[in-house]
Design an enzyme around this catalytic site. Structure first.
Site, short mmCIF file in Angstrom:
data_model
loop_
_atom_site.label_atom_id
_atom_site.label_comp_id
_atom_site.label_asym_id
_atom_site.label_seq_id
_atom_site.Cartn_x
_atom_site.Cartn_y
_atom_site.Cartn_z
CG ASN A 91 -103.76 3.31 61.52
OD1 ASN A 91 -102.67 2.83 61.80
ND2 ASN A 91 -104.77 2.59 61.05
CB ILE A 139 -98.11 1.03 50.88
CG1 ILE A 139 -97.83 -0.01 51.97
CG2 ILE A 139 -96.86 1.83 50.58
CD1 ILE A 139 -96.95 -1.15 51.48
CG ASP A 140 -101.01 -1.23 54.89
OD1 ASP A 140 -100.51 -1.92 53.98
OD2 ASP A 140 -100.62 -1.29 56.07
NE ARG A 162 -99.52 -5.25 60.61
CZ ARG A 162 -98.66 -6.21 60.96
NH1 ARG A 162 -99.08 -7.24 61.64
NH2 ARG A 162 -97.39 -6.11 60.64
CD GLU A 204 -98.28 -8.20 54.95
OE1 GLU A 204 -97.18 -8.68 54.66
OE2 GLU A 204 -98.41 -7.07 55.47
CE1 TYR A 255 -90.29 -4.72 55.18
CE2 TYR A 255 -89.35 -6.88 54.76
CZ TYR A 255 -89.98 -6.00 55.61
OH TYR A 255 -90.30 -6.38 56.88
NE ARG A 265 -91.51 -1.10 53.89
CZ ARG A 265 -91.58 -1.47 55.16
NH1 ARG A 265 -92.74 -1.68 55.72
NH2 ARG A 265 -90.50 -1.62 55.88
#
Lengths: 407, 407
Positions: free
Chosen positions: A109, A138-139, A183, A238, A296, A299
């Site tokens: 985004n 990936i979110d 996030r 996280e 990491y 991803r």
């Protein structure tokens, strides 16, 4: 009327396992159009436009493009830059000089917002120009899409990892905490639920940023599971926040690092997992407590990819080329689910997508806020792709005891 | 002369991706012998013998055994118990009561030591008994073997992970530190070298416990790589030690946890990676520094397995059954490399293997002690199995700059 000129493709933000599928989808499709004079790739995202760091993808072999498509992480390299108006004016100066008429930016985004600003600058400058945002993250946190390219493969990694650590924790019992990326949205942590095959399989608890994280509730949850199974596997985003919306990482970490988008660094450190482990160890007096931060690996891991994700990432790229070059339209490509399981693609307004964050809907999160619903499992299962490995247990019958009965 | 009686199989120590191949190899092979009255599995390693927690593997379907063989982590569950003489006397009491004549323990050098003690107790008690240690360890640190079952799959995971994080680090440059399992031996961290495909690919630095870790040398190494490539990927064994042989984790960590074998807890915490990151960040003033601790993922991840490792793990199990039941011999199975690539299995004396640790030989470590040699790559490549995925890059030519040349 055909708009003749060059194509520029860039990739922004964090890499995914299938982001190059989209790159190759755009490239191969764009190369078919006579009005496309060249297909350029910009190195290091939009930064490469400013720096005039282009490679000529028109001169790349089709075979190598296919090899690159199957390679994770941004083949054109990436950036965390977020262009402001000044930055965008620089971009135009370069794009005009190179006679670029089609701009494709593959990203999340934040990148959609970049495309929106660039496109507005083009309008202001009265420069005939098509700009398309090609989704990847990936979110899974883009609005208007059923899901995003990159999510399925990362979800497959997370579900595979939890399948393994659940088996590990079963063999050597204790409390295990796995910290997963995410996030603002809990979609990736939630994917861990696909590791639950047998009724007592972990993760037994899943915490997502959509529900406030309370340390006391967490400890009670862990104790309850531990009392029942003699072990407990926990998945944590996280980005979990306390009752006031403050990230737990910000509360606990001393050296917080902030990027150009004002985001606190959450990944690349094991601090959150270690802190939650310490909490369980000291408060619940459970001896064997372990935490891993997936970091990491989730991803960019090579060799753990969803074929459904690959296919869709390729198609959003192809459709982006169609919308821009066939139809002279700007926008952001979205994925619409049309069946179980089938999809279609459509074009959204950039302003409807840019900078907005989608969260886990309420019906995907259980009432206690520490797990997912069957609705979520139905939603995510097709996204993991075919051949998703599952665990098998021995079902051999127990043997009657001899000595302990006699004594 | 046929020794009639029951078989007991147990699995000890940390799980691997292929440890159930060995379990199934022994089980299926043992079930063919007429003198074997039952094949029992002991739950939670040797602890299950004391507790009389047996399952009857003679009554397990062959089909399900094959499914279990492909599932990572110990299907019979595990233990960290290390039997002393008293513990072993308890074991005999139970084994005799159950008429057990064949004992197979799948595990590392700690488990080999357990088998040795149990076998000695059997001799003392004048009890006709065959005991075989079946090797498994992701650490690859058993003496007399070319390599150990479990290593190839864990190595494949580590090499795949570094292939991905190297691509990630290339796209978004900085310093990346990946902490890999390996208490005493650097074999698993060394496996990261298989991620180096192109000349500038990471990991650029690999630190193993076989060479003393010096913080100043480490910082100089990182700076040199960073100056050259604008980025740096580092692989570190969790077991790295300083000049005095003291583990860096012990030096740096406050809450050290010690298991029954006197081993300090190294895994299940991100502390080492975070500390090394802080060191690079503060001393070298490099802003983007990230670390991941691979943790439990590397030994239990489902879906990342070496077919060579699977096959060999199965065969060491089958051979163990042959040695014990056909030949009435005790010992520890070793893998001997006979070609590039072919292997054979042989039986070693338990006392030659038990409790001993194999280290990376000098010819596998480079002169600077911060990387591996081609000899090591030649050694490890076949162990990763077939279809190991590799990364591909764009080779599209650079485009001549327009504006920056004109101004």
């Amino acid at each position: 009327m055909k708009l003749e000129g060059k194509v520029v493709i860039a990739q922004g933000g964090g890499p995914t396992a299938v982001i190059n599928q989209s790159l190759v989808g755009i490239t191969l499709e764009a190369r078919k159009f006579v009005q496309v004079t060249r297909v350029y790739g910009s190195l290091y995202g939009v930064r490469g436009i400013i720096d005039e760091e282009f490679v000529d993808l028109t001169q790349e072999t089709t075979h190598n493009l296919e090899q690159v498509a199957n390679t994770p992480s941004s083949a054109l390299l990436s950036t965390r830059d977020k262009p402001d108006e000044k930055y965008c004016k620089e971009i135009f100066k370069v794009l005009k000089a190179y006679d670029v008429r089609y701009f494709f930016y593959i990203g999340g985004n934040d990148s959609a917002d970049t495309v929106r600003i660039v496109n507005e600058e083009a309008d202001k400058a009265d420069y005939e120009f098509r700009a398309i945002h090609v989704p990847k993250t990936i979110d899974n946190d883009l609005v208007l899409s059923d899901h995003t390219p990159g999510y399925g493969s990362a979800a497959r990694f997370v579900a595979s990892a939890f399948t393994g650590v659940n088996l590990d924790n079963r063999a050597l019992p204790g409390v295990y905490i796995g910290v997963v990326m995410g996030r603002n949205a809990g979609f990736l942590a939630a994917a861990s639920a696909l590791a639950q095959k047998y009724p007592d399989d972990g993760p037994h608890l899943i915490y997502m940023p959509e529900r406030p994280f309370n340390q006391e509730t967490f400890l009670r949850d862990v104790q309850r599971v531990y009392d029942r199974y003699g072990r407990c596997v926990v998945a944590v985003s996280e980005g979990i926040v306390d009752e006031n919306g403050v990230p737990m990482m910000t509360i606990l970490s001393k050296n917080t690092e902030v990027d150009a988008h004002g985001n606190v660094q959450l990944s690349g450190t094991g601090a959150l997992g270690d802190l939650l482990s310490d909490l369980v160890r000291t408060r619940l007096k459970i001896k064997r407590v372990r935490s891993d931060t997936f970091g990491y690996l989730q991803r960019s891991f090579i060799g753990c990819v969803s074929d459904v994700d690959q296919r869709e990432a390729r198609e959003v790229g192809e459709r982006a080329a169609h919308y821009a070059i066939w139809y002279n339209m700007d926008g952001s490509i979205s994925i619409q689910r049309t069946g179980f399981y089938s999809v279609n693609y459509q074009l959204e307004n950039l302003s409807d997508v840019a900078g907005k964050t989608r969260h886990m809907p309420d019906e995907f999160i259980n009432e206690s806020g520490n797990g997912v619903t069957d609705d979520f499992k139905y939603y995510i299962r097709p996204l993991l792709g075919s051949g998703f490995p599952t665990a098998h247990r021995l079902r051999a019958p127990k043997v009657d005891k001899i000595l302990q009965v006699n004594t």
